[in-house]
Write a protein that holds these residues in place. Structure first.
Motif, PDB file in Angstrom:
ATOM      1  N   ALA A   1       0.121  -4.460   2.903  1.00  0.00           N
ATOM      2  CA  ALA A   1      -1.007  -4.313   1.984  1.00  0.00           C
ATOM      3  C   ALA A   1      -1.855  -3.094   2.371  1.00  0.00           C
ATOM      4  CB  ALA A   1      -1.856  -5.586   2.003  1.00  0.00           C
ATOM      5  N   ALA A   2      -2.114  -2.955   3.674  1.00  0.00           N
ATOM      6  CA  ALA A   2      -2.909  -1.808   4.115  1.00  0.00           C
ATOM      7  C   ALA A   2      -2.155  -0.500   3.885  1.00  0.00           C
ATOM      8  CB  ALA A   2      -3.257  -1.968   5.590  1.00  0.00           C
ATOM      9  N   TYR A   3      -0.875  -0.543   4.169  1.00  0.00           N
ATOM     10  CA  TYR A   3      -0.057   0.661   4.003  1.00  0.00           C
ATOM     11  C   TYR A   3      -0.028   1.099   2.540  1.00  0.00           C
ATOM     12  CZ  TYR A   3       4.257   3.240   3.163  1.00  0.00           C
ATOM     13  OH  TYR A   3       5.176   4.150   2.719  1.00  0.00           O
ATOM     14  N   LEU A   4       0.223   0.158   1.636  1.00  0.00           N
ATOM     15  CA  LEU A   4       0.329   0.531   0.216  1.00  0.00           C
ATOM     16  C   LEU A   4      -1.010   1.044  -0.306  1.00  0.00           C
ATOM     17  CD1 LEU A   4       2.596  -2.346  -1.137  1.00  0.00           C
ATOM     18  CD2 LEU A   4       3.250   0.006  -0.607  1.00  0.00           C
ATOM     19  N   THR A   5      -2.075   0.388   0.123  1.00  0.00           N
ATOM     20  CA  THR A   5      -3.394   0.836  -0.332  1.00  0.00           C
ATOM     21  C   THR A   5      -3.671   2.263   0.126  1.00  0.00           C
ATOM     22  OG1 THR A   5      -4.214  -1.431  -0.286  1.00  0.00           O
ATOM     23  CG2 THR A   5      -5.859   0.313  -0.263  1.00  0.00           C
ATOM     24  N   SER A   6      -3.274   2.557   1.358  1.00  0.00           N
ATOM     25  CA  SER A   6      -3.535   3.909   1.862  1.00  0.00           C
ATOM     26  C   SER A   6      -2.582   4.936   1.300  1.00  0.00           C
ATOM     27  CB  SER A   6      -3.450   3.915   3.386  1.00  0.00           C
ATOM     28  OG  SER A   6      -2.106   3.693   3.797  1.00  0.00           O
ATOM     29  N   ARG A   7      -1.400   4.471   0.903  1.00  0.00           N
ATOM     30  CA  ARG A   7      -0.377   5.419   0.437  1.00  0.00           C
ATOM     31  C   ARG A   7      -0.328   5.586  -1.066  1.00  0.00           C
ATOM     32  NH1 ARG A   7      -0.560   7.854   4.952  1.00  0.00           N
ATOM     33  NH2 ARG A   7       1.162   7.538   6.411  1.00  0.00           N
ATOM     34  N   ALA A   8      -0.978   4.729  -1.796  1.00  0.00           N
ATOM     35  CA  ALA A   8      -0.943   4.872  -3.261  1.00  0.00           C
ATOM     36  C   ALA A   8      -1.610   6.182  -3.658  1.00  0.00           C
ATOM     37  CB  ALA A   8      -1.650   3.693  -3.915  1.00  0.00           C
ATOM     38  N   PRO A   9      -0.963   6.977  -4.474  1.00  0.00           N
ATOM     39  CA  PRO A   9      -1.531   8.278  -4.819  1.00  0.00           C
ATOM     40  C   PRO A   9      -2.758   8.153  -5.717  1.00  0.00           C
ATOM     41  CG  PRO A   9       0.405   7.852  -6.133  1.00  0.00           C
ATOM     42  CD  PRO A   9       0.312   6.722  -5.158  1.00  0.00           C
ATOM     43  N   THR A  10      -3.590   9.135  -5.608  1.00  0.00           N
ATOM     44  CA  THR A  10      -4.780   9.206  -6.451  1.00  0.00           C
ATOM     45  C   THR A  10      -4.475  10.081  -7.658  1.00  0.00           C
ATOM     46  OG1 THR A  10      -6.115   9.084  -4.459  1.00  0.00           O
ATOM     47  CG2 THR A  10      -7.224   9.822  -6.462  1.00  0.00           C
TER      48      THR A  10
ATOM     49  N   GLN B   1      12.494  -3.236  -5.927  1.00  0.00           N
ATOM     50  CA  GLN B   1      11.826  -3.857  -4.781  1.00  0.00           C
ATOM     51  C   GLN B   1      10.443  -3.243  -4.566  1.00  0.00           C
ATOM     52  OE1 GLN B   1      14.991  -2.982  -2.008  1.00  0.00           O
ATOM     53  NE2 GLN B   1      15.742  -5.098  -2.024  1.00  0.00           N
ATOM     54  N   ARG B   2      10.350  -1.937  -4.744  1.00  0.00           N
ATOM     55  CA  ARG B   2       9.030  -1.313  -4.587  1.00  0.00           C
ATOM     56  C   ARG B   2       8.058  -1.835  -5.637  1.00  0.00           C
ATOM     57  NH1 ARG B   2      12.120   3.598  -3.370  1.00  0.00           N
ATOM     58  NH2 ARG B   2      11.747   4.451  -5.434  1.00  0.00           N
ATOM     59  N   ALA B   3       8.598  -2.106  -6.834  1.00  0.00           N
ATOM     60  CA  ALA B   3       7.728  -2.593  -7.914  1.00  0.00           C
ATOM     61  C   ALA B   3       7.126  -3.941  -7.565  1.00  0.00           C
ATOM     62  CB  ALA B   3       8.518  -2.670  -9.215  1.00  0.00           C
ATOM     63  N   ILE B   4       7.950  -4.854  -7.102  1.00  0.00           N
ATOM     64  CA  ILE B   4       7.411  -6.194  -6.809  1.00  0.00           C
ATOM     65  C   ILE B   4       6.449  -6.143  -5.626  1.00  0.00           C
ATOM     66  CG2 ILE B   4       9.345  -6.902  -5.308  1.00  0.00           C
ATOM     67  CD1 ILE B   4       7.789  -9.257  -7.822  1.00  0.00           C
ATOM     68  N   LEU B   5       6.761  -5.307  -4.644  1.00  0.00           N
ATOM     69  CA  LEU B   5       5.844  -5.184  -3.506  1.00  0.00           C
ATOM     70  C   LEU B   5       4.526  -4.546  -3.928  1.00  0.00           C
ATOM     71  CD1 LEU B   5       8.262  -4.062  -0.621  1.00  0.00           C
ATOM     72  CD2 LEU B   5       7.283  -6.336  -1.023  1.00  0.00           C
ATOM     73  N   ALA B   6       4.606  -3.540  -4.783  1.00  0.00           N
ATOM     74  CA  ALA B   6       3.380  -2.875  -5.231  1.00  0.00           C
ATOM     75  C   ALA B   6       2.510  -3.830  -6.037  1.00  0.00           C
ATOM     76  CB  ALA B   6       3.726  -1.641  -6.053  1.00  0.00           C
TER      77      ALA B   6
ATOM     78  N   LEU C   1      -3.221   1.820 -11.994  1.00  0.00           N
ATOM     79  CA  LEU C   1      -1.988   2.072 -12.747  1.00  0.00           C
ATOM     80  C   LEU C   1      -1.236   3.248 -12.138  1.00  0.00           C
ATOM     81  CD1 LEU C   1      -2.681   1.918 -16.593  1.00  0.00           C
ATOM     82  CD2 LEU C   1      -1.316   0.361 -15.224  1.00  0.00           C
ATOM     83  N   TYR C   2      -1.986   4.304 -11.887  1.00  0.00           N
ATOM     84  CA  TYR C   2      -1.389   5.519 -11.349  1.00  0.00           C
ATOM     85  C   TYR C   2      -0.831   5.250  -9.952  1.00  0.00           C
ATOM     86  CZ  TYR C   2      -0.820  10.513 -10.450  1.00  0.00           C
ATOM     87  OH  TYR C   2      -0.297  11.742 -10.181  1.00  0.00           O
ATOM     88  N   GLY C   3      -1.610   4.540  -9.155  1.00  0.00           N
ATOM     89  CA  GLY C   3      -1.159   4.227  -7.804  1.00  0.00           C
ATOM     90  C   GLY C   3       0.103   3.385  -7.814  1.00  0.00           C
ATOM     91  N   THR C   4       0.145   2.405  -8.719  1.00  0.00           N
ATOM     92  CA  THR C   4       1.332   1.564  -8.805  1.00  0.00           C
ATOM     93  C   THR C   4       2.556   2.392  -9.205  1.00  0.00           C
ATOM     94  OG1 THR C   4      -0.053  -0.305  -9.455  1.00  0.00           O
ATOM     95  CG2 THR C   4       2.298  -0.479  -9.940  1.00  0.00           C
ATOM     96  N   ALA C   5       2.374   3.228 -10.203  1.00  0.00           N
ATOM     97  CA  ALA C   5       3.494   4.078 -10.635  1.00  0.00           C
ATOM     98  C   ALA C   5       3.925   5.011  -9.512  1.00  0.00           C
ATOM     99  CB  ALA C   5       3.099   4.878 -11.879  1.00  0.00           C
ATOM    100  N   GLY C   6       2.965   5.538  -8.766  1.00  0.00           N
ATOM    101  CA  GLY C   6       3.297   6.430  -7.669  1.00  0.00           C
ATOM    102  C   GLY C   6       4.073   5.731  -6.572  1.00  0.00           C
TER     103      GLY C   6
END
Lengths: 184, 431
Positions: free
Chosen positions: B12-21, A127-132, A30-35
């Motif tokens: 997919a790899a980029y978002l996984t690595s860039r998603a904040p913790t 757009q970021r939302a759908i990609l995330a 959830l946090y990652g998606t919001a970020g």
């Protein structure tokens, strides 16, 4: 899945321990998606927290426990929208107080500024939302459509446009091997 | 050329690595907060007398809960052994404070002082914002003493030592000081304000220790020497904060203040925070600073001021509803949300009804009955349309179905929740 459904049902009856277990399982994503959507630590935290607070409060109104995940992600997408709107219209002052500020900035990666970073930054929050949802959360397009509350065709179109915009931004950055395409 | 699959794999790899913790401890703090919050129960509520009754009960409870500022605050040297530490209570995450003036410089100065006070309370991270609606919104960590926060946000902070005229009765603590009483000195002479816990005190208590500058120390020494047996009156914002009897002359410029058990609204910590920051600017109007201030009560996150706006102040858009039904429909809709402790700002009326489907998303269906007939109109009534009520400080909206019978229009509250999904604003913050 059955276990999660049982947890949801218990949480719906007011069992906070069950809710905590659900929250623990969902919190990081959830946090990652919001970020990824909001691109800022404080905003992401506000949105993720708002979504979970609402989830606890409104859980008894959920009619189908099996749809908990989609419902939760809809809450976080809505919270991101609220947070983005709030930050767009409010002059905001952040005060740093006596508590030590964490030195490990979870968004330090934003400073790296490689091509993909810059390209992703250029996308709209929509757009970021759908990609995330699709490429980070791993939802199918129909699942993502349900989360964002849009018809399937709209979700497909939005995803396509987001990828096109990303591709165009990468091309503008002069990234080798990326050319703007006319179709998906 | 890079095909879509390549980009999608990279993405997919980029978002996984860039998603904040998430920061450590954030979820735990959040769960502590939700553990104390009630859940919304499923079901529909009919408007009319029921909601009005609930609103009246809530208003009465809010008034009963109001505690006057400053009551029972007594210097320890004159009231040995008296003192308790107010029990911190779980705070809401958002406190809304109206900005009562339009001068930007004054608002900015007040903002800085509020920040200093919250820091003095040990609240390290918080957010204050001024929206277009002229209000500060303080978003606070989940666990803070709500009473302290309310106190520091609603106290101007003018502390005065008064030269009380002989023979003039001293008002009770918390009551206004009569006009014309000479001031010995004020808070500007306080060099330091600290919290202390005196040893060997049972039950353990906090006291406030003040250090006065030489001028004030001398003035207080002279005054107390000349007024043995008389009152030493301290006033905060024009009301009596303490009025102990002088038993011996003061010396050295050190003053200790402790708390009587009855005092629960202004804690030692709050007084120290107020004194350390100094008073609010002269142009600032403290919205409410005394007994009977329901608006001082902190509000839950996402809620509006507890002082409800009169029904008539909400704007009404009649939409597709018949013009003759519009006023009564708006009134019924507002009555349906009267128990929500949020201030309605707008009522939009229209045709069609909301159906409480499993994933209710706030969209009315165009005809006037739900396809699955899961919701029936009140007995003897027929559906005529719907209402959407917006609130002052929440993005939530109330979704209401409207029915009509010979006695008038009835409102059925279907749900309160976020608006239907709409495109995200393009101007929001990017990474």
């Amino acid at each position: 899945m059955e276990m999660q459904t049982e947890l949801v049902e218990r949480a719906m009856r007011g069992n906070h321990e069950a809710f905590a277990e659900l929250a623990n399982g969902a919190w990081a994503k959830l946090y990652g998606t919001a970020g990824l959507i909001l691109g800022e630590h404080g905003a992401a935290q506000e949105a993720a927290q708002a979504a979970l607070i609402r989830a606890w409060r409104d859980l008894p109104t959920l009619r189908r426990p099996a749809s908990f995940d989609a419902w939760l992600y809809r809450l976080v997408i809505n919270a991101c929208r609220d947070e983005a709107r709030r930050r767009a219209r409010v002059r905001e002052i952040h005060f740093e107080g006596q508590e030590p500020v964490a030195t490990a900035d979870p968004f330090a990666w934003l400073a790296e500024r490689d091509e993909l970073d810059r390209a992703f930054t250029r996308l709209t929050p929509d757009q970021r939302a759908i990609l995330a949802l699709v490429y980070y959360r791993g939802l199918t397009v129909p699942e993502a459509a349900r989360v964002i509350g849009a018809p399937l065709g709209t979700a497909k179109s939005r995803l396509h446009r987001a990828l096109e915009a990303l591709r165009a931004a990468l091309a503008a950055e002069g990234r080798p091997g990326i050319e703007q395409e006319s179709g998906a | 050329m890079s095909g879509p699959d390549d980009l999608e794999q990279q993405l997919a790899a980029y978002l996984t690595s860039r998603a904040p913790t998430p920061p450590r401890g954030a979820l735990e703090a959040l769960l502590r907060q939700t553990a104390g919050q009630p859940q919304r129960r499923r079901g529909r509520a009919f408007a009319a007398a029921g909601w009005r009754g609930l609103g009246a009960v809530a208003a009465a409870a809010a008034l009963i809960a109001v505690v006057a500022f400053g009551s029972g605050l007594v210097p320890s040297s004159f009231a040995p052994g008296a003192g308790v530490t107010p029990t911190p209570t779980l705070s809401p995450t958002t406190i809304v404070l109206p900005v009562p003036i339009r001068e930007k410089a004054i608002a900015a100065e007040a903002e800085t002082i509020f920040a200093d006070r919250l820091r003095a309370l040990g609240i390290g991270t918080f957010t204050a914002s001024i929206g277009n609606d002229l209000q500060f919104s303080f978003v606070l960590p989940p666990t803070v003493p709500a009473a302290d926060v309310a106190a520091v946000l609603h106290t101007a902070g003018h502390l005065e030592w008064l030269a009380w005229p002989a023979g003039l009765p001293v008002p009770d603590v918390g009551h206004p000081v009569p006009a014309g009483i000479p001031v010995l000195f004020d808070q500007s002479r306080v060099l330091a304000a600290t919290l202390a816990s005196p040893p060997n005190q049972a039950p353990p208590a906090l006291v406030v220790q003040l250090q006065l500058d030489a001028t004030a120390a001398s003035a207080l020494a002279d005054y107390t020497s000349a007024h043995i047996g008389g009152p030493e009156v301290l006033a905060l914002d024009g009301t009596v904060l303490a009025a102990p009897i002088i038993e011996s002359p003061s010396s050295g410029g050190d003053v200790t203040i402790s708390w009587a058990p009855a005092n629960a609204s202004l804690s030692p910590a709050a007084l120290v925070a107020i004194l350390r920051s100094g008073p609010l600017p002269a142009g600032w109007i403290t919205p409410c600073s005394g007994a009977g201030c329901p608006s001082l009560a902190p509000t839950p996150a996402g809620s509006a001021s507890p002082s409800p706006t009169p029904v008539a102040s909400a704007t009404v858009a009649c939409g597709g509803l018949a013009a003759e039904d519009c006023p009564a429909a708006a009134q019924a809709a507002l009555a349906a949300v009267a128990g929500q402790a949020m201030t309605p700002t707008r009522v939009e009326l229209g045709s069609g009804v909301f159906c409480p489907t499993p994933d209710f998303d706030g969209r009315p269906i165009p005809n006037t009955s739900c396809p699955s007939t899961v919701v029936a109109p009140p007995s003897g009534a027929t559906w005529i349309g719907h209402a959407v009520v917006s609130f002052a400080t929440s993005s939530d909206q109330a979704y209401i179905d409207l029915a009509k019978d010979p006695s008038g229009i009835k409102a059925v509250l279907v749900a309160i929740g976020p608006p239907p999904p709409t495109p995200l604003p393009a101007s929001s913050t990017g990474p």
